[in-house]
Every structure is written in structure tokens, then in C-alpha cells.
Write a protein that holds these residues in place. Structure first.
Motif, PDB file in Angstrom:
ATOM      1  N   PRO A 187     -11.634  -6.997  -9.820  1.00  0.00           N
ATOM      2  CA  PRO A 187     -12.115  -7.058 -11.209  1.00  0.00           C
ATOM      3  C   PRO A 187     -11.510  -5.933 -12.040  1.00  0.00           C
ATOM      4  O   PRO A 187     -11.259  -4.833 -11.520  1.00  0.00           O
ATOM      5  N   PRO A 188     -11.240  -6.174 -13.336  1.00  0.00           N
ATOM      6  CA  PRO A 188     -10.630  -5.135 -14.187  1.00  0.00           C
ATOM      7  C   PRO A 188     -11.425  -3.843 -14.152  1.00  0.00           C
ATOM      8  O   PRO A 188     -12.654  -3.835 -14.226  1.00  0.00           O
ATOM      9  N   GLY A 189     -10.692  -2.733 -14.005  1.00  0.00           N
ATOM     10  CA  GLY A 189     -11.323  -1.421 -13.999  1.00  0.00           C
ATOM     11  C   GLY A 189     -11.793  -0.957 -12.639  1.00  0.00           C
ATOM     12  O   GLY A 189     -12.181   0.214 -12.492  1.00  0.00           O
ATOM     13  N   GLU A 190     -11.768  -1.827 -11.631  1.00  0.00           N
ATOM     14  CA  GLU A 190     -12.201  -1.433 -10.290  1.00  0.00           C
ATOM     15  C   GLU A 190     -11.049  -0.762  -9.564  1.00  0.00           C
ATOM     16  O   GLU A 190     -10.014  -1.374  -9.323  1.00  0.00           O
ATOM     17  N   LEU A 191     -11.237   0.513  -9.211  1.00  0.00           N
ATOM     18  CA  LEU A 191     -10.179   1.297  -8.563  1.00  0.00           C
ATOM     19  C   LEU A 191     -10.682   1.796  -7.211  1.00  0.00           C
ATOM     20  O   LEU A 191     -11.767   2.369  -7.117  1.00  0.00           O
ATOM     21  N   THR A 192      -9.883   1.584  -6.193  1.00  0.00           N
ATOM     22  CA  THR A 192     -10.224   2.017  -4.843  1.00  0.00           C
ATOM     23  C   THR A 192      -9.008   2.669  -4.216  1.00  0.00           C
ATOM     24  O   THR A 192      -7.891   2.155  -4.333  1.00  0.00           O
ATOM     25  N   GLY A 193      -9.214   3.803  -3.560  1.00  0.00           N
ATOM     26  CA  GLY A 193      -8.105   4.504  -2.941  1.00  0.00           C
ATOM     27  C   GLY A 193      -7.683   3.883  -1.627  1.00  0.00           C
ATOM     28  O   GLY A 193      -8.509   3.380  -0.861  1.00  0.00           O
ATOM     29  N   ILE A 194      -6.382   3.894  -1.369  1.00  0.00           N
ATOM     30  CA  ILE A 194      -5.831   3.447  -0.088  1.00  0.00           C
ATOM     31  C   ILE A 194      -4.840   4.497   0.388  1.00  0.00           C
ATOM     32  O   ILE A 194      -4.277   5.257  -0.408  1.00  0.00           O
ATOM     33  N   THR A 195      -4.624   4.516   1.698  1.00  0.00           N
ATOM     34  CA  THR A 195      -3.713   5.509   2.260  1.00  0.00           C
ATOM     35  C   THR A 195      -2.634   4.900   3.154  1.00  0.00           C
ATOM     36  O   THR A 195      -1.686   5.589   3.513  1.00  0.00           O
ATOM     37  N   THR A 196      -2.770   3.630   3.513  1.00  0.00           N
ATOM     38  CA  THR A 196      -1.795   3.001   4.401  1.00  0.00           C
ATOM     39  C   THR A 196      -1.393   1.630   3.851  1.00  0.00           C
ATOM     40  O   THR A 196      -2.103   1.028   3.040  1.00  0.00           O
ATOM     41  N   SER A 197      -0.248   1.156   4.324  1.00  0.00           N
ATOM     42  CA  SER A 197       0.204  -0.169   3.907  1.00  0.00           C
ATOM     43  C   SER A 197      -0.738  -1.256   4.418  1.00  0.00           C
ATOM     44  O   SER A 197      -0.917  -2.292   3.764  1.00  0.00           O
ATOM     45  N   THR A 198      -1.348  -1.040   5.577  1.00  0.00           N
ATOM     46  CA  THR A 198      -2.306  -2.018   6.098  1.00  0.00           C
ATOM     47  C   THR A 198      -3.479  -2.186   5.144  1.00  0.00           C
ATOM     48  O   THR A 198      -3.908  -3.309   4.853  1.00  0.00           O
ATOM     49  N   GLU A 199      -4.007  -1.075   4.644  1.00  0.00           N
ATOM     50  CA  GLU A 199      -5.087  -1.156   3.659  1.00  0.00           C
ATOM     51  C   GLU A 199      -4.612  -1.864   2.400  1.00  0.00           C
ATOM     52  O   GLU A 199      -5.356  -2.644   1.793  1.00  0.00           O
ATOM     53  N   LEU A 200      -3.388  -1.597   2.005  1.00  0.00           N
ATOM     54  CA  LEU A 200      -2.833  -2.245   0.806  1.00  0.00           C
ATOM     55  C   LEU A 200      -2.852  -3.754   0.951  1.00  0.00           C
ATOM     56  O   LEU A 200      -3.315  -4.475   0.057  1.00  0.00           O
ATOM     57  N   PHE A 201      -2.350  -4.262   2.075  1.00  0.00           N
ATOM     58  CA  PHE A 201      -2.266  -5.708   2.262  1.00  0.00           C
ATOM     59  C   PHE A 201      -3.651  -6.328   2.424  1.00  0.00           C
ATOM     60  O   PHE A 201      -3.901  -7.432   1.936  1.00  0.00           O
ATOM     61  N   GLU A 202      -4.547  -5.631   3.108  1.00  0.00           N
ATOM     62  CA  GLU A 202      -5.889  -6.171   3.299  1.00  0.00           C
ATOM     63  C   GLU A 202      -6.646  -6.259   1.981  1.00  0.00           C
ATOM     64  O   GLU A 202      -7.374  -7.221   1.732  1.00  0.00           O
ATOM     65  N   ARG A 203      -6.472  -5.257   1.139  1.00  0.00           N
ATOM     66  CA  ARG A 203      -7.266  -5.194  -0.088  1.00  0.00           C
ATOM     67  C   ARG A 203      -6.617  -5.932  -1.251  1.00  0.00           C
ATOM     68  O   ARG A 203      -7.308  -6.529  -2.075  1.00  0.00           O
ATOM     69  N   PHE A 204      -5.295  -5.890  -1.319  1.00  0.00           N
ATOM     70  CA  PHE A 204      -4.612  -6.444  -2.486  1.00  0.00           C
ATOM     71  C   PHE A 204      -3.697  -7.616  -2.154  1.00  0.00           C
ATOM     72  O   PHE A 204      -3.016  -8.122  -3.040  1.00  0.00           O
ATOM     73  N   GLY A 205      -3.664  -8.061  -0.909  1.00  0.00           N
ATOM     74  CA  GLY A 205      -2.911  -9.249  -0.555  1.00  0.00           C
ATOM     75  C   GLY A 205      -1.501  -8.948  -0.087  1.00  0.00           C
ATOM     76  O   GLY A 205      -0.875  -7.965  -0.510  1.00  0.00           O
ATOM     77  N   PRO A 206      -0.964  -9.812   0.796  1.00  0.00           N
ATOM     78  CA  PRO A 206       0.342  -9.531   1.411  1.00  0.00           C
ATOM     79  C   PRO A 206       1.509  -9.595   0.450  1.00  0.00           C
ATOM     80  O   PRO A 206       2.524  -8.931   0.664  1.00  0.00           O
ATOM     81  N   ALA A 207       1.420 -10.390  -0.622  1.00  0.00           N
ATOM     82  CA  ALA A 207       2.553 -10.500  -1.542  1.00  0.00           C
ATOM     83  C   ALA A 207       2.717  -9.270  -2.422  1.00  0.00           C
ATOM     84  O   ALA A 207       3.709  -9.167  -3.150  1.00  0.00           O
ATOM     85  N   SER A 208       1.769  -8.316  -2.355  1.00  0.00           N
ATOM     86  CA  SER A 208       1.935  -7.063  -3.106  1.00  0.00           C
ATOM     87  C   SER A 208       3.190  -6.324  -2.651  1.00  0.00           C
ATOM     88  O   SER A 208       3.751  -5.525  -3.403  1.00  0.00           O
ATOM     89  N   ARG A 209       3.630  -6.592  -1.428  1.00  0.00           N
ATOM     90  CA  ARG A 209       4.874  -5.995  -0.923  1.00  0.00           C
ATOM     91  C   ARG A 209       6.056  -6.359  -1.821  1.00  0.00           C
ATOM     92  O   ARG A 209       6.994  -5.570  -1.986  1.00  0.00           O
ATOM     93  N   TYR A 210       6.002  -7.552  -2.417  1.00  0.00           N
ATOM     94  CA  TYR A 210       7.125  -8.033  -3.211  1.00  0.00           C
ATOM     95  C   TYR A 210       6.887  -7.885  -4.713  1.00  0.00           C
ATOM     96  O   TYR A 210       7.830  -7.660  -5.461  1.00  0.00           O
TER      97      TYR A 210
END
Length: 779
Positions: free
Chosen positions: A40-63
Motif C-alpha cells: 500500500p502507498p506509504g508503507e515502508l519496510t526495511g530489508i537486508t537481503t535479496s531473499t527478503e526483497l523477492f519475498e516481500r516485493f516479488g521476483p520480477a523486482s530483480r528486473y
């Protein structure tokens, strides 16, 4: 007021000193860009690894946001992703079509933006021995012409493990597949408590018709859902006519060489007797050709067939050994149709040149897969219509067992979802409801049972969608969380074929577009909610969308950094040069002039800003990135010449250039901001600001007396002393001036107004950017 003792004893009052704050964190990146699954707009959550990135924001974020991966790979401490609202953008798409040129599947990039326009899809068919039947499919997804993903043994059957849609949506990190008609339509809501319908297996059924009249009824020989993969198609046949011999003995069949109703304009006549015949062929243009007579004796069926083998209008097929009987003039050829029966992935059978509905019913009924009969009251001499009216799959086939079909909200005549019991569930006792979800555009599924006629809810799944790229995708949520229900996303079969055509090369996706400038501005502003961020950047997907003002996004990012610095939350913005002009130093300098400022770092080549942000996040704030090695870089390097570097790094450019240096690897040539200031000096000063702000915050509301003023000064001195020991602050070159000065004071007016003033002078360490050596050579 202190307590007054009445009874002799001891009264103790405890006063606690103001506790010092923990040191400020550094190397925290605020990243603005397009991700696969936007929160949702304005929702910010910290991540520290690529695994967290893909889990939280989806695998296509890599591209869609590769700079994020570069930042994490190069050691940034933490990343807060401010996702740009994707609703004003568009994902790239590709529609796959079948042999009838009808859309059968829509492939959609998982994230919006022009990155998806680099995708391509190639369909590979595996054929059966007959060379006509498609056994199975493979789908190959390419990125910029290079195959990235491949999915084999695909079928179009929602009940199978390798169903095309289910497999792509489950396994692909790049695309999702949806039905072009049903799209992401939700199941219709219904407040009533319903149960599974448990019935025996039903066979699939179909029909062939002429106009509104049914001529032939067709039923799959075996009941079950498999029959829904069988189709019938009626095409124009070759106009034909049989010519019997004496006493109706089988003789010959004459057919037009070309299929279609035009063949009925051809006529065929026979004269002669049982010893020899002469034949005439009149083609559609009115030309008459004669075969037989004195120079060409046709005294056998074999001779007749051989004589007409080269005729351009007709071909003759031998049915028997008796010469055909004479006709009353030339007889026109009669209209026929060909019926193709196909079992998707199994077999294809063509029944050619059938003259009547009766003949069609007999031919279809002879196939082991079908039961066919002339419809009650139908005229057996008629022929069904050719084309779309009679090009369709059988339908209504159903496997035995409990299930519940759900119609769509936008497609009430179609089934968009089928609910089935989970393995081991008590299907007879299960009850459920499909309700409107808490969030608009979603549904909620309530699962329970009836106890004494009262519905008791046991499971509830809210905010479900039919978007395969949504983490609340209904079939996936039920599969992961329900003990009672499973769901299959269905699709519509069109025409008489449904498998996409094969392709020699990848078909390109199109239509990917960036969100609006306002969406980028909103995502940038949201970073103000994370005070610890000290680095910010935006991922612009290579500046490929001409509709977005990319320079304005970077300018807004720099303005955000300057504004936050005034609020004691200083941060540095990083942005890349336009990749389309990154080989033109004049264009880079023009861009540098637009974003010039102490709090903006312009990085070349474009796309390297994520790696530089990761490097800064890994280094201590007082360490310069100059000549430091980057561990990972997704952007291609540009071979800038020494002359180019002199222009870019010099005072007229102040560009942070990344290049390759023999013996050092990929390095930052010079760590400078867009105004020429050393990044490490600015980061050290920012660290001082943050530390003073955190310490001073602890004293807000405390008494303004010498004791508290002394404590405040001492905490600041202690902090800066530690920074001096770490090497962040240094004395003057001659050692006479200290690394820092701190003075805490206030006037009587300040005292009355509750104001305390702190003056601080610091000397951040500077990096050695140049070494000038003089060598004296002695004789």
C-alpha cells in the motif's frame, strides 16, 4: 517538594542522569522505484537481503529495479523500498494466438514499466507421429534475446499438474498468464451458505448445426473432464459425385481438386456402354474437355482414372471394376463438407468430403472416442454450416466427485473458478460462502460447517484476488492455508483449437510504461517517514519511457535530500546519467548542470548508482569511495578515455564515474558530489548533525540548569572524541587546532524562552585524492 520526616529515619531521593543515545546508524538506503508487488502507498519496510526483497516485493523486482540488487550485493546496511504506485503505469503484454488466430493466453510482465518490452516468448510444439496433433507445448521466455526461463510439457487443462496457466503463474519470475476473456474476474459473491455438488462423471457433449437446426448430436464415449479437450470443426469439402456402373455396381467417384463450394460449378458427363466410355468435364469457367473416343480408348476403370489424372479441375477415385453407366448429360458435382475431430494432445482425425448429415453421423459414430447420431427430426440430407458456427470444443464433461463452479462478477455466463475439496477433507460436511472482501475489488471466502442448522465458520480468507501476481491470489492462498478448500483458475476454450501456434523466434512484449511523475513524487515524499535513511536513489529502468520526465524525478530526489537535511535528517541522493547519452560527455555535462548540488551524486554509467550506494553503505562514513572496488554491477561499463574522464571528473563535471582499472577491478574514479565536494566529508558532517540531534532530543523537557547543560556538552564531547579516535574528525595539519569545538550557552532571554544554544565546529577528515611527488635524481 521533598517529604518531611516525622519519625526519625532516612529519606532518599534518586535522580537519574539523562541516558546517552545509541550511535546513529549509517549506510541505510531509501530506494524509490517500481517493484513486482507494491505494498500500500506509504508503507515502508526495511530489508537486508535479496531473499527478503523477492519475498516481500516479488521476483520480477530483480528486473524492474536492478539497482536494488546491486546495492544489496555491494553491502548496503539496510534498504527501505518506497514502491511507486503502479496504477498509472502499464505492464508489457503479449497475446498468444492459436491456429485460428484467436487469442488463447495473455502473457503479462509481473511489474509495470518499459523493462518488460525487452521480454519475448517462444512457443515450441511437440508433434505426434501423425505430424498434425500437438502432443504438448514448451514456453521459452527470453530477456533481451537471451532465454531466461523454459517450461516444458505444458497442456491446457486446469485439472493437470502441468496446466499452462497454473505452471506459468507458479514458476515464472518474469510473467503471469491469464485468460484473455476472463482476465482477473472475481467469482460472484453470494451470502448463501453452499455445499459441494457431488455427482457422477458426465460426458462432454457437442452438436453440428445448420443455422438454428441441430443436425448431429455428439457425445464423448467416456465420461469425464477429458472430453472437454475434444473438438469438432466443419470445413468446406471437395465437391463430389459418385457414378455407379450397371446395376448400381461401385465404379468411380469424381471430386473437385480444390475444396469449396466453387466446385459445384463443375459438371461431369459419361457416354458409351459397358465396353468403352467417353467422358466430358466442364470446369467452373465453362471450358469443356473430352476424354476417350477413337484415339483414346477408355475400356476400363483403370484407363479412365489414368486418362483424367492430369485434369486441372477434377480427380477420379476408383471405387470398383465396372465402367460407369452413361449419364443424362453432364451432372454437377455436389457440395460436401469435411469434419475434423481432434483430441487435444492425443489424436486428430479428418473425415473428408461427406455428402450429408446422415453420412457425418455414421462417420463420427464409427470413431471409438465418440457416440454420434442424427438429431431427432433432422433432415439427414442437409449439411452443417462451415466455419465458426461448427468449430467448437465439446463441453460439460465432468469427473466424478464433489466440486462447485463459480460464475464471474463480470462474466456471469462463464465459470471463472472451480472450488474442490482439499485432500482428506470431509467434502459432504463442508460449507462455504463467497463474500465481498474488506478491500474493494477483492472477495472473502468463509469456510465452515452446519451444526444443528446453524453455520459455524472455521476458516476465513479475506482480500482475495484473481491476479496471479498478487500475494492474495485466491487459488494460492487456499492451497497454502485451507484444510478444506482448493481452487482452480479456469479459462475459456474458443473455436476448435486452443493451443498457441509455434514460433521460430521469440515474440516481443509491448506496452510497458512507467507510472506518472506524480506517483514518483509521492513515493519520494514517503521516504521522509524513515528518519534513519542517509542515502536515497531512484530506479528509472534505463530512462526508456519518453513519457516520463526522468530528470524531474532526479531533481525531486535532490530536493528531498536538501529538505530533510534542514530537519536534521541529512541524506545524499544518487542518480545515474541517461544511458542513451552516456557516451556523449557533452550530454552528461548538460545533465550534471541540471542536478548540480551538494546533496546529489551523479553516477556514470547509468544504472551504476545502485552499486555506488551499496559501496557507500558498506564503508564507514568518513571513508572515501574513491578508487574503492565494486563487488557487483549490473550496468554495462563505458570505456571512457582519459580525456573524457578529465571532463567528467573535473570541476566542470563533478560526475562520480565508475570504470574498470587494470589491477584494481571495477572502481569509483572519484567520490564527489555534483558540486565537487567529497562525499565522505559530507557524510561525516551529516553524521555529526545526526549525533547532535539525537543527543539534544534527550534533553528536551529537562531543567535548564548548569548541571544539565554540562551533561549535554559532555555527551557531545564524548561522541566527537570517539569520532576523532575512529579517524572521522582530525586536528589541523600542524596539530595546533583541535578536531572539534563545543560550546553550550544561552542569554537570559534565551533562558526565559526555554532556549539553549550549542555552537559546534568540526573538522572532518578528507581523503587523499591526489599525490604529487617530486623525484630528485642524483649523479
Amino acid at each position: 517538594m521533598a517529604r518531611v520526616l516525622v519519625v526519625p529515619g532516612v529519606s532518599v531521593e534518586t535522580r537519574f542522569d539523562v541516558p546517552p543515545p545509541l550511535p546513529s546508524r549509517s549506510g541505510i538506503l531509501g530506494a524509490v522505484g517500481v517493484v513486482d508487488r507494491a505494498p500500500p502507498p506509504g508503507e515502508l519496510t526495511g530489508i537486508t537481503t535479496s531473499t527478503e526483497l523477492f519475498e516481500r516485493f516479488g521476483p520480477a523486482s530483480r528486473y524492474s529495479f536492478p539497482e536494488l540488487l546491486d546495492a544489496i550485493a555491494n553491502g548496503v546496511s539496510e534498504v527501505f523500498v518506497s514502491a511507486v504506485d503502479p496504477r498509472s503505469g502499464a505492464p508489457a503484454e503479449l497475446t498468444l494466438r492459436d491456429d485460428e488466430n484467436q487469442p488463447v493466453a495473455l502473457l503479462r510482465a509481473r511489474a509495470v514499466g518499459p523493462w518488460g518490452n525487452d521480454l519475448g516468448a517462444r512457443v515450441v510444439r511437440t508433434m505426434a507421429e501423425d505430424g498434425v496433433t500437438v502432443r504438448r507445448l514448451s514456453l521459452e521466455i527470453a530477456l533481451r534475446g537471451t532465454p531466461v526461463e523454459r517450461f516444458d510439457s505444458l497442456v491446457f487443462d486446469a485439472t493437470q499438474e502441468r496446466d499452462f496457466f497454473a505452471t506459468i503463474n507458479r514458476e515464472s519470475t518474469l510473467v503471469v498468464a491469464i485468460d484473455p476473456d476472463l482476465m482477473t474476474d472475481l467469482p460472484a459473491t453470494d451470502a448463501d451458505v453452499v455445499a459441494f455438488t457431488d455427482s457422477a462423471a458426465q460426458p462432454a457433449r457437442g452438436r453440428l448445426a445448420a443455422g438454428n437446426d441441430t443436425l448431429v448430436n455428439v457425445t464423448a464415449a467416456q465420461p469425464g473432464g477429458r472430453g472437454n479437450r475434444a473438438s469438432l470443426r466443419v470445413a468446406a469439402g471437395h465437391a463430389s459425385r459418385s457414378f455407379p456402373g450397371a446395376a448400381d455396381a461401385p465404379s468411380i467417384r469424381v471430386s473437385a481438386r480444390e475444396a469449396g463450394d466453387a466446385g459445384t460449378a463443375i459438371s461431369f458427363g459419361i457416354t458409351g456402354d459397358a465396353a468403352a466410355v467417353t467422358v466430358q468435364v466442364q470446369d467452373g469457367a465453362g471450358n469443356v474437355r473430352t476424354y476417350g473416343g477413337a484415339g483414346q480408348v477408355l475400356d476400363s476403370v483403370a484407363a479412365l482414372v489414368a486418362a483424367l489424372s492430369a485434369d486441372p479441375a477434377v480427380r477420379v477415385v476408383r471405387l470398383g471394376d465396372v465402367l460407369p453407366a452413361a449419364t443424362a448429360g453432364r451432372q454437377p458435382l455436389l457440395r460436401t463438407v469435411s469434419v475434423t475431430f481432434a483430441e487435444e494432445g492425443a489424436a486428430t482425425t479428418e473425415l473428408a468430403d461427406l455428402e450429408s448429415a446422415t453420412a457425418i453421423a455414421a462417420a463420427l459414430d464409427a470413431l471409438p472416442q465418440l457416440v454420434a447420431a442424427l438429431a431427432p427430426g433432422a433432415d439427414g440430407t442437409r449439411l452443417p454450416d462451415v466455419g465458426a458456427p461448427n468449430a467448437r470444443f465439446l463441453d460439460g464433461g465432468r469427473d466424478a466427485g464433489p466440486a462447485r463452479a463459480c460464475a464471474g462478477q463480470d462474466n456471469p455466463a462463464a465459470t471463472v473458478l472451480e472450488l474442490r475439496p482439499a485432500p482428506g477433507a470431509d467434502a459432504a460436511a463442508a460449507r462455504f460462502r463467497v463474500l465481498a472482501g474488506t478491500t474493494a475489488g477483492t472477495v472473502r471466502i468463509s469456510v465452515g460447517r452446519l451444526d444443528a442448522g446453524v453455520y459455524a465458520e472455521q476458516e476465513s480468507f479475506d482480500n482475495l484476488t484473481m491476479d496471479p501476481d498478487d500475494p492474495r491470489y485466491l487459488p494460492a492462498v487456499l492451497a497454502a492455508g485451507s484444510n478444506v478448500l482448493r481452487a482452480a483458475d479456469t479459462f475459456l476454450r474458443r473455436g476448435a483449437s486452443h493451443l498457441p501456434t509455434g514460433s521460430l523466434a521469440p515474440q516481443r512484449f509491448t506496452g510497458g510504461a512507467m507510472p506518472s511523475l506524480a506517483a514518483w513524487q509521492n513515493a519520494t515524499d514517503a521516504l521522509a517517514g524513515v528518519p534513519d535513511v542517509d542515502l536515497v536513489m531512484a530506479g528509472l529502468q534505463g530512462w526508456r519511457d519518453p513519457a516520463l520526465d526522468h530528470a524531474a524525478v532526479q531533481t525531486a530526489l535532490g530536493a528531498h535530500a536538501a529538505q530533510q537535511a534542514e530537519l536534521a535528517r541529512p541524506r545524499i541522493a544518487l542518480g545515474g546519467v541517461n544511458p542513451a547519452t552516456q557516451r556523449d560527455t557533452s550530454a552528461i555535462l548538460s545533465q550534471a548542470a541540471i542536478v548540480a548540488g551538494r546533496r546529489f551524486v551523479l553516477v556514470a554509467p547509468g544504472g551504476a548508482e545502485g552499486a555506488v550506494a551499496g559501496l557507500l553503505g558498506r564503508l564507514d562514513v568518513f571513508q572515501s569511495p574513491t578508487f574503492k572496488t565494486l563487488g557487483s554491477l549490473s550496468a554495462a561499463l563505458v570505456p571512457y578515455t582519459d580525456s573524457d574522464l578529465n571532463r567528467l571528473v573535473g570541476p566542470d563535471g563533478n560526475v562520480c564515474v565508475v570504470t574498470s582499472r587494470r589491477g584494481r577491478g571495477t572502481i569509483v574514479v572519484k567520490g564527489i558530489a555534483a558540486d565537487g565536494f567529497q562525499i565522505s566529508v559530507l557524510r561525516t558532517a551529516d553524521r555529526c548533525v545526526r549525533e547532535v540531534s539525537k543527543i539534544a532530543d534527550r534533553f528536551i523537557g529537562q531543567l535548564n540548569n548548569s548541571e544539565q547543560r554540562g551533561a549535554l556538552r559532555q555527551m557531545i564531547v564524548d561522541t566527537f572524541t570517539q569520532m576523532e579516535r575512529d579517524g572521522a574528525l582530525v586536528r589541523s595539519m600542524d596539530g595546533k587546532d583541535p578536531a572539534f569545538l563545543v560550546e553550550v550557552y544561552g542569554s537570559q532571554t534565551d533562558f526565559a524562552a526555554g532556549i539553549l544554544r550549542v555552537d559546534i565546529a568540526v573538522r572532518p577528515v578528507r581523503a587523499i585524492d591526489y599525490v604529487y611527488a617530486t623525484i630528485r635524481v642524483r649523479n
